[in-house]
Design an enzyme around this catalytic site. Structure first.
Site, short mmCIF file in Angstrom:
data_model
loop_
_atom_site.label_atom_id
_atom_site.label_comp_id
_atom_site.label_asym_id
_atom_site.label_seq_id
_atom_site.Cartn_x
_atom_site.Cartn_y
_atom_site.Cartn_z
N LEU A 1 0.89 -1.28 0.02
CA LEU A 1 0.01 0.14 0.13
C LEU A 1 0.94 1.22 0.05
O LEU A 1 0.36 2.33 -0.20
CB LEU A 1 -0.87 -0.11 1.15
N GLY B 1 2.67 4.33 -0.96
CA GLY B 1 2.72 5.19 -2.22
C GLY B 1 1.63 4.50 -3.24
O GLY B 1 1.56 4.92 -4.33
N GLY C 1 7.62 3.50 2.28
CA GLY C 1 7.80 5.05 2.69
C GLY C 1 8.19 4.95 4.38
O GLY C 1 8.49 3.82 4.79
N ASP C 2 8.19 6.17 4.73
CA ASP C 2 8.53 6.38 6.32
C ASP C 2 7.52 5.62 7.33
O ASP C 2 7.96 5.08 8.26
CB ASP C 2 8.18 7.90 6.67
N VAL D 1 9.22 1.95 7.32
CA VAL D 1 10.33 2.29 8.10
C VAL D 1 9.97 2.22 9.72
O VAL D 1 10.70 1.52 10.32
CB VAL D 1 11.15 3.47 7.74
N THR E 1 4.89 7.86 0.07
CA THR E 1 4.51 9.54 -0.29
C THR E 1 5.45 10.25 -0.03
O THR E 1 5.67 11.11 -0.80
CB THR E 1 3.07 9.29 0.29
N ASP F 1 22.78 14.55 16.47
CA ASP F 1 23.09 15.49 17.43
C ASP F 1 22.53 15.04 19.00
O ASP F 1 23.24 15.78 19.78
CB ASP F 1 22.79 16.84 17.02
N LEU G 1 19.70 14.94 19.82
CA LEU G 1 18.66 15.80 20.25
C LEU G 1 17.44 15.76 19.62
O LEU G 1 17.74 15.36 18.29
CB LEU G 1 19.08 17.50 20.56
N ASP H 1 2.26 7.92 11.12
CA ASP H 1 1.20 6.87 11.51
C ASP H 1 0.87 7.38 13.12
O ASP H 1 1.30 7.79 13.76
CB ASP H 1 1.75 5.63 11.55
#
Length: 308
Positions: free
Chosen positions: A14, A16, A72-73, A76, A97, A231, A233, A287
């Protein structure tokens, strides 16, 4: 350098809006053509996908040299829940996306080129964040940005939309969300900040508050422009109370990947951040993760990613 001889290829068909399946199929073909052993992982849900990744990593006879997310993210983020702490690098084949993590670390949005990056074996150690809400049984790892308030409502609406495709969905979703109530009272608590005393509390009305490990989300929207991925942070962008007209003026700036220039937009940095706001939803890497209050924490050097 990591020698890559086998990969666990994680797929979300699913991603993209269907692009994920096509990209994963092509990536599998390209890996196989280079004599790379491919273990394809396609779960029936996010939880199932994470479980299958854990099983692949737990099998000493078939433990992959890299876990590759072809999506996508969001994919991931699902993969991270099983991968963090396993000592196996993450590879990226963009098919979503936004693809903001891939963009941040320089992985090209081309399947063959992304496969070449994985097989090159060069890694970069990056930070990750965790977010823990009252709805979470355990902290949730994220790689890019966690949004709250209007920010999260726009993402959730965009995720539910079929059209338009691509980043324009976020702009349309934002316009629709602007019809509702904009600002809510926030309480922000900072710990481990290089700029503020430990335990600093900020209380204000805000339209949205974004917590970033990376600079962008939603396909290149520059919400945390000064964030560094290594970094130790998290960067916090607070968009304070403003009129609908001002928000309408800000949307093109944000959508085009430019820095927000408005006196109501303020930035902070800290290792640990607690946000409280009544009824405000939160999203991690696009999400849903529940409602505020939530605690966000930076984890320095938490993951190795395969990069050009």
């Amino acid at each position: 350098m990591t020698q890559i001889r086998s990969v666990a290829l994680v797929t979300n068909p699913l991603s993209g809006q269907g692009k994920g399946e096509q990209v994963a199929r092509e990536a599998a073909r390209l890996f196989a053509a280079r004599d790379i052993a491919v273990h394809e992982i396609l779960g029936s849900s996010a939880a199932d996908t994470a479980l299958l990744v854990r099983k692949a990593l737990a099998d000493p006879a078939a433990r992959p040299d890299a876990v590759v997310a072809a999506g996508g993210d969001g994919l991931v983020c699902v993969t991270l829940q099983a991968l963090v702490g396993q000592g196996v690098p993450l590879g990226l084949v963009p098919a979503g996306t936004g693809n903001d993590l891939a963009r941040e670390v320089g992985v090209p949005d081309d399947t063959a080129a992304a496969v070449d990056v994985v097989l090159g074996g060069r890694t970069r150690t990056i930070d990750l964040g965790t977010v823990e809400t009252g709805d979470s049984s355990t902290p949730i790892w994220f790689a890019t940005v966690t949004g709250t308030g209007l920010d999260a409502r726009v993402t959730l609406r965009a995720n539910a939309m079929r059209y338009p495709k691509g980043p324009l969905r976020y702009t349309v979703a934002a316009l629709l969300e602007l019809a509702g109530k904009l600002d809510v009272p926030y309480r922000i608590e900072l710990h481990g900040s290089p700029d503020h005393a430990d335990g600093t509390v900020i209380e204000l009305d805000a339209v949205m508050v974004a917590v970033g490990n990376t600079r962008t989300y939603g396909g290149g929207m520059l919400i945390c422009p000064d964030a560094l991925i290594d970094d130790g942070l998290l960067d916090l962008t607070v968009v304070g109370a403003m009129s609908r007209l001002d928000m309408l003026r800000l949307l093109p700036t944000l959508s085009s990947g430019k820095r927000i220039d408005h006196p109501a937009a303020v930035g902070y940095r800290a290792a640990t951040i607690t946000l409280t706001a009544p009824g405000a939803p939160a999203t991690a890497d696009g999400d849903p993760v529940g409602l505020l209050p939530a605690t966000f924490q930076a984890h320095a050097g938490a993951l190795d990613v395969l990069v050009p």
